[in-house]
Design an enzyme around this catalytic site. Sequence first.
Site, PDB file in Angstrom:
ATOM      1  N   GLY A   1       0.847  -1.202   0.000  1.00  5.97           N
ATOM      2  CA  GLY A   1       0.000   0.000   0.000  1.00  5.97           C
ATOM      3  C   GLY A   1       0.875   1.241   0.000  1.00  5.97           C
ATOM      4  O   GLY A   1       1.204   1.778   1.053  1.00  5.97           O
TER       5      GLY A   1
ATOM      6  N   GLY B   1       0.850   4.493  -0.287  1.00  6.71           N
ATOM      7  CA  GLY B   1       0.088   5.741  -0.242  1.00  6.71           C
ATOM      8  C   GLY B   1       0.791   6.750   0.645  1.00  6.71           C
ATOM      9  O   GLY B   1       2.026   6.838   0.660  1.00  6.71           O
TER      10      GLY B   1
ATOM     11  N   GLY C   1       2.793   4.600   3.551  1.00  8.55           N
ATOM     12  CA  GLY C   1       3.730   3.623   2.976  1.00  8.55           C
ATOM     13  C   GLY C   1       4.679   4.265   1.979  1.00  8.55           C
ATOM     14  O   GLY C   1       5.873   3.929   1.940  1.00  8.55           O
TER      15      GLY C   1
ATOM     16  N   ASN D   1      -3.821   2.682  11.839  1.00  6.58           N
ATOM     17  CA  ASN D   1      -4.543   3.159  13.020  1.00  6.58           C
ATOM     18  C   ASN D   1      -5.539   2.108  13.490  1.00  6.58           C
ATOM     19  O   ASN D   1      -5.963   1.252  12.718  1.00  6.58           O
ATOM     20  CB  ASN D   1      -5.318   4.441  12.664  1.00  6.58           C
ATOM     21  CG  ASN D   1      -4.475   5.693  12.833  1.00  6.58           C
ATOM     22  OD1 ASN D   1      -3.627   5.763  13.720  1.00  6.58           O
ATOM     23  ND2 ASN D   1      -4.718   6.693  11.996  1.00  6.58           N
TER      24      ASN D   1
ATOM     25  N   LYS E   1      -2.882   6.222  21.363  1.00  2.84           N
ATOM     26  CA  LYS E   1      -3.122   6.834  20.054  1.00  2.84           C
ATOM     27  C   LYS E   1      -4.618   7.014  19.817  1.00  2.84           C
ATOM     28  O   LYS E   1      -5.058   8.008  19.239  1.00  2.84           O
ATOM     29  CB  LYS E   1      -2.496   5.965  18.948  1.00  2.84           C
ATOM     30  CG  LYS E   1      -2.633   6.532  17.552  1.00  2.84           C
ATOM     31  CD  LYS E   1      -1.342   7.126  17.090  1.00  2.84           C
ATOM     32  CE  LYS E   1      -1.396   7.997  15.856  1.00  2.84           C
ATOM     33  NZ  LYS E   1      -2.183   7.626  14.743  1.00  2.84           N
TER      34      LYS E   1
ATOM     35  N   ASN F   1     -10.845  12.039  14.577  1.00  2.00           N
ATOM     36  CA  ASN F   1     -11.257  11.435  13.307  1.00  2.00           C
ATOM     37  C   ASN F   1     -12.781  11.430  13.222  1.00  2.00           C
ATOM     38  O   ASN F   1     -13.363  11.808  12.203  1.00  2.00           O
ATOM     39  CB  ASN F   1     -10.716  10.011  13.172  1.00  2.00           C
ATOM     40  CG  ASN F   1      -9.221   9.978  12.919  1.00  2.00           C
ATOM     41  OD1 ASN F   1      -8.491  10.778  13.485  1.00  2.00           O
ATOM     42  ND2 ASN F   1      -8.758   9.072  12.100  1.00  2.00           N
TER      43      ASN F   1
ATOM     44  N   SER G   1      -7.544  12.012   8.385  1.00  2.70           N
ATOM     45  CA  SER G   1      -7.612  11.109   7.228  1.00  2.70           C
ATOM     46  C   SER G   1      -9.029  10.552   7.067  1.00  2.70           C
ATOM     47  O   SER G   1      -9.478  10.280   5.957  1.00  2.70           O
ATOM     48  CB  SER G   1      -6.592   9.983   7.359  1.00  2.70           C
ATOM     49  OG  SER G   1      -6.780   9.275   8.552  1.00  2.70           O
TER      50      SER G   1
ATOM     51  N   GLU H   1     -12.448   4.170   7.887  1.00  3.57           N
ATOM     52  CA  GLU H   1     -11.835   3.128   8.746  1.00  3.57           C
ATOM     53  C   GLU H   1     -12.595   3.093  10.077  1.00  3.57           C
ATOM     54  O   GLU H   1     -12.016   3.199  11.152  1.00  3.57           O
ATOM     55  CB  GLU H   1     -10.359   3.453   8.986  1.00  3.57           C
ATOM     56  CG  GLU H   1      -9.485   3.362   7.741  1.00  3.57           C
ATOM     57  CD  GLU H   1      -8.019   3.565   8.078  1.00  3.57           C
ATOM     58  OE1 GLU H   1      -7.618   4.705   8.355  1.00  3.57           O
ATOM     59  OE2 GLU H   1      -7.288   2.556   8.100  1.00  3.57           O
TER      60      GLU H   1
HETATM   61  N1  LIG Z   1      -1.993   9.639   6.374  1.00  5.78           N
HETATM   62  C1  LIG Z   1      -1.649   9.883   7.618  1.00  5.78           C
HETATM   63  O1  LIG Z   1      -1.150  10.977   7.936  1.00  5.78           O
HETATM   64  C2  LIG Z   1      -1.822   8.837   8.686  1.00  5.78           C
HETATM   65  C3  LIG Z   1      -2.368   7.584   8.400  1.00  5.78           C
HETATM   66  N2  LIG Z   1      -2.418   6.639   9.380  1.00  5.78           N
HETATM   67  C4  LIG Z   1      -2.946   5.298   9.103  1.00  5.78           C
HETATM   68  O2  LIG Z   1      -2.090   4.652   8.165  1.00  5.78           O
HETATM   69  C5  LIG Z   1      -2.828   3.709   7.365  1.00  5.78           C
HETATM   70  C6  LIG Z   1      -2.566   4.016   5.896  1.00  5.78           C
HETATM   71  O3  LIG Z   1      -3.147   5.276   5.621  1.00  5.78           O
HETATM   72  P1  LIG Z   1      -2.729   6.206   4.390  1.00  5.78           P
HETATM   73  O4  LIG Z   1      -1.337   5.938   3.978  1.00  5.78           O
HETATM   74  O5  LIG Z   1      -3.115   7.578   4.763  1.00  5.78           O
HETATM   75  O6  LIG Z   1      -3.717   5.659   3.250  1.00  5.78           O
HETATM   76  P2  LIG Z   1      -3.610   5.865   1.665  1.00  5.78           P
HETATM   77  O7  LIG Z   1      -4.991   5.686   1.134  1.00  5.78           O
HETATM   78  O8  LIG Z   1      -2.876   7.119   1.337  1.00  5.78           O
HETATM   79  O9  LIG Z   1      -2.692   4.646   1.229  1.00  5.78           O
HETATM   80  C7  LIG Z   1      -3.163   3.348   1.087  1.00  5.78           C
HETATM   81  C8  LIG Z   1      -2.641   2.838  -0.234  1.00  5.78           C
HETATM   82  O10 LIG Z   1      -3.027   1.477  -0.399  1.00  5.78           O
HETATM   83  C9  LIG Z   1      -3.172   1.271  -1.788  1.00  5.78           C
HETATM   84  N3  LIG Z   1      -3.946   0.067  -2.115  1.00  5.78           N
HETATM   85  C10 LIG Z   1      -5.278  -0.155  -1.984  1.00  5.78           C
HETATM   86  N4  LIG Z   1      -5.595  -1.381  -2.456  1.00  5.78           N
HETATM   87  C11 LIG Z   1      -4.450  -1.932  -2.891  1.00  5.78           C
HETATM   88  C12 LIG Z   1      -4.125  -3.169  -3.500  1.00  5.78           C
HETATM   89  N5  LIG Z   1      -5.068  -4.081  -3.768  1.00  5.78           N
HETATM   90  N6  LIG Z   1      -2.849  -3.411  -3.838  1.00  5.78           N
HETATM   91  C13 LIG Z   1      -1.892  -2.490  -3.600  1.00  5.78           C
HETATM   92  N7  LIG Z   1      -2.126  -1.290  -3.022  1.00  5.78           N
HETATM   93  C14 LIG Z   1      -3.393  -1.018  -2.687  1.00  5.78           C
HETATM   94  C15 LIG Z   1      -3.875   2.501  -2.277  1.00  5.78           C
HETATM   95  O11 LIG Z   1      -3.673   2.640  -3.654  1.00  5.78           O
HETATM   96  P3  LIG Z   1      -4.891   3.108  -4.626  1.00  5.78           P
HETATM   97  O12 LIG Z   1      -5.293   4.463  -4.093  1.00  5.78           O
HETATM   98  O13 LIG Z   1      -4.234   3.129  -5.946  1.00  5.78           O
HETATM   99  O14 LIG Z   1      -5.983   2.089  -4.473  1.00  5.78           O
HETATM  100  C16 LIG Z   1      -3.197   3.599  -1.428  1.00  5.78           C
HETATM  101  O15 LIG Z   1      -2.163   4.231  -2.151  1.00  5.78           O
HETATM  102  C17 LIG Z   1      -4.290   3.872   7.787  1.00  5.78           C
HETATM  103  O16 LIG Z   1      -4.633   2.902   8.746  1.00  5.78           O
HETATM  104  C18 LIG Z   1      -4.314   5.280   8.441  1.00  5.78           C
HETATM  105  O17 LIG Z   1      -5.347   5.431   9.400  1.00  5.78           O
HETATM  106  C19 LIG Z   1      -1.929   6.870  10.647  1.00  5.78           C
HETATM  107  C20 LIG Z   1      -1.397   8.100  10.971  1.00  5.78           C
HETATM  108  C21 LIG Z   1      -1.353   9.183  10.045  1.00  5.78           C
HETATM  109  C1  LIG Z   2      -2.109  13.186  15.557  1.00  2.00           C
HETATM  110  C2  LIG Z   2      -1.896  12.750  14.132  1.00  2.00           C
HETATM  111  C3  LIG Z   2      -2.612  13.686  13.213  1.00  2.00           C
HETATM  112  C4  LIG Z   2      -0.403  12.885  13.814  1.00  2.00           C
HETATM  113  O1  LIG Z   2       0.374  12.667  14.910  1.00  2.00           O
HETATM  114  C5  LIG Z   2      -2.320  11.337  13.972  1.00  2.00           C
HETATM  115  O2  LIG Z   2      -1.945  10.573  14.778  1.00  2.00           O
HETATM  116  C6  LIG Z   2      -3.181  10.800  12.895  1.00  2.00           C
HETATM  117  O3  LIG Z   2      -3.545  11.452  11.907  1.00  2.00           O
HETATM  118  O4  LIG Z   2      -3.557   9.615  12.999  1.00  2.00           O
END
Ligand SMILES: NC(=O)C1=CN([C@@H]2O[C@H](COP(=O)(O)OP(=O)(O)OC[C@H]3O[C@@H](n4cnc5c(N)ncnc54)[C@H](OP(=O)(O)O)[C@@H]3O)[C@@H](O)[C@H]2O)C=CC1
Ligand SMILES: CC(C)(CO)C(=O)C(=O)O
Length: 315
Positions: free
Chosen positions: A10, A12, A15, A105, A192, A200, A262, A274
Amino acid sequence: MVTRSYAIIGTGAVGGFYGAKLQKAGLEVHFLLNRDYEFVRTQGLRIDSLEGNFTLPQVQAYNDVHQMPPCDVVIITLKTTHNYLLPQLLPPIVKPDGVVLLLQNGLNVEPQIAEIVGEKRVIGGLCFICSNKVGPGHIQHIDYSAVHLGEYQDQYQPGGISERMQEIAVDFQRAQIPIELSEDLMLSRWKKLVWNIPYNGLSVVLDARTDEIMANPETRLLTAELMGEVVAIASGYNRHLPKNYIELMLDHTDKMKPYLTSMKLDYDAHRPLELEAIIGNPLQAAIAQGVNVPKIKMLYQQLKFLDTRNQTILR
Ligand SMILES: NC(=O)C1=CN([C@@H]2O[C@H](COP(=O)(O)OP(=O)(O)OC[C@H]3O[C@@H](n4cnc5c(N)ncnc54)[C@H](OP(=O)(O)O)[C@@H]3O)[C@@H](O)[C@H]2O)C=CC1
Ligand SMILES: CC(C)(CO)C(=O)C(=O)O
């Protein structure tokens, strides 16, 4: 020096950022992509970060796990709403002595991963980062970047600090990712959730940024009350948060740049929320312990309505 190979499941906001930092530091990283596969395969990744912008013109990009080599550390950074894919995605890419690092998360996701790869092969991680994917292979890192890791053990019994956590920490430090090791993953997850459940959830229900939620005395109070309920559930599991923890979280959010969570970004883009990992599972945990959490329950019910309706509305 032993070098570990990493897979990013993933690529995104989270990642893409951490994977790119690890590759930039010289580590072997393999990225699984979905819609951005062709773009990233040919153009690489671009990271705009307050810590310094950089590009990786060439990355090892895949859209099929069967093309990926088995890796030492498989980092899951899908949204939890896509975790139903993991029974297919994980088995081919984790080395026999490899470990899965869950950077998502929420609560109670590790047991699902343990069912797929085995209990002794899961580390949980919490990301303290504000990051978004703003275009194909293009990540905007807005604030923070720390990761907290904890070993997963059956029923979230405290797992202590393992050698493999320390090894991963060395790699993350080499990539200039601040890292903390936790002896008790469940305690870290509850800490967290004290932030994630109110902000959220309320960001979606109130259609508001963090600063707007904090500026209004009623919603500030509501936030503190929701935090109090999360602290109470944690106590039900014998995880006692510091007495001033709620004050600390409110203070921390006052000082944060105005932020759209998010969950709110997902809602606005008509993506599934989520909801179960971040609010539903903690609510179930409260029910299981007989802890009364009326505000979390109401928040969950409202979000369930909004999420269901949001999925049926045409974009
Ligand atoms: N963003 C943030 O600041 C924070 C996020 N988190 C947590 O981190 C986790 C990830 O979040 P985040 O990075 O923001 O999410 P994103 O949506 O940015 O990233 C997830 C990625 O997974 C990819 N994906 C989906 N399906 C597939 C598949 N079948 N094969 C390969 N890749 C796939 C998506 O690609 P596509 O879009 O092309 O489908 C996307 O790029 C979540 O649990 C979030 O709550 C925690 C703290 C902060
Ligand atoms: C508090 C924050 C925004 C970054 O530390 C976070 O934990 C989240 O988006 O999940």
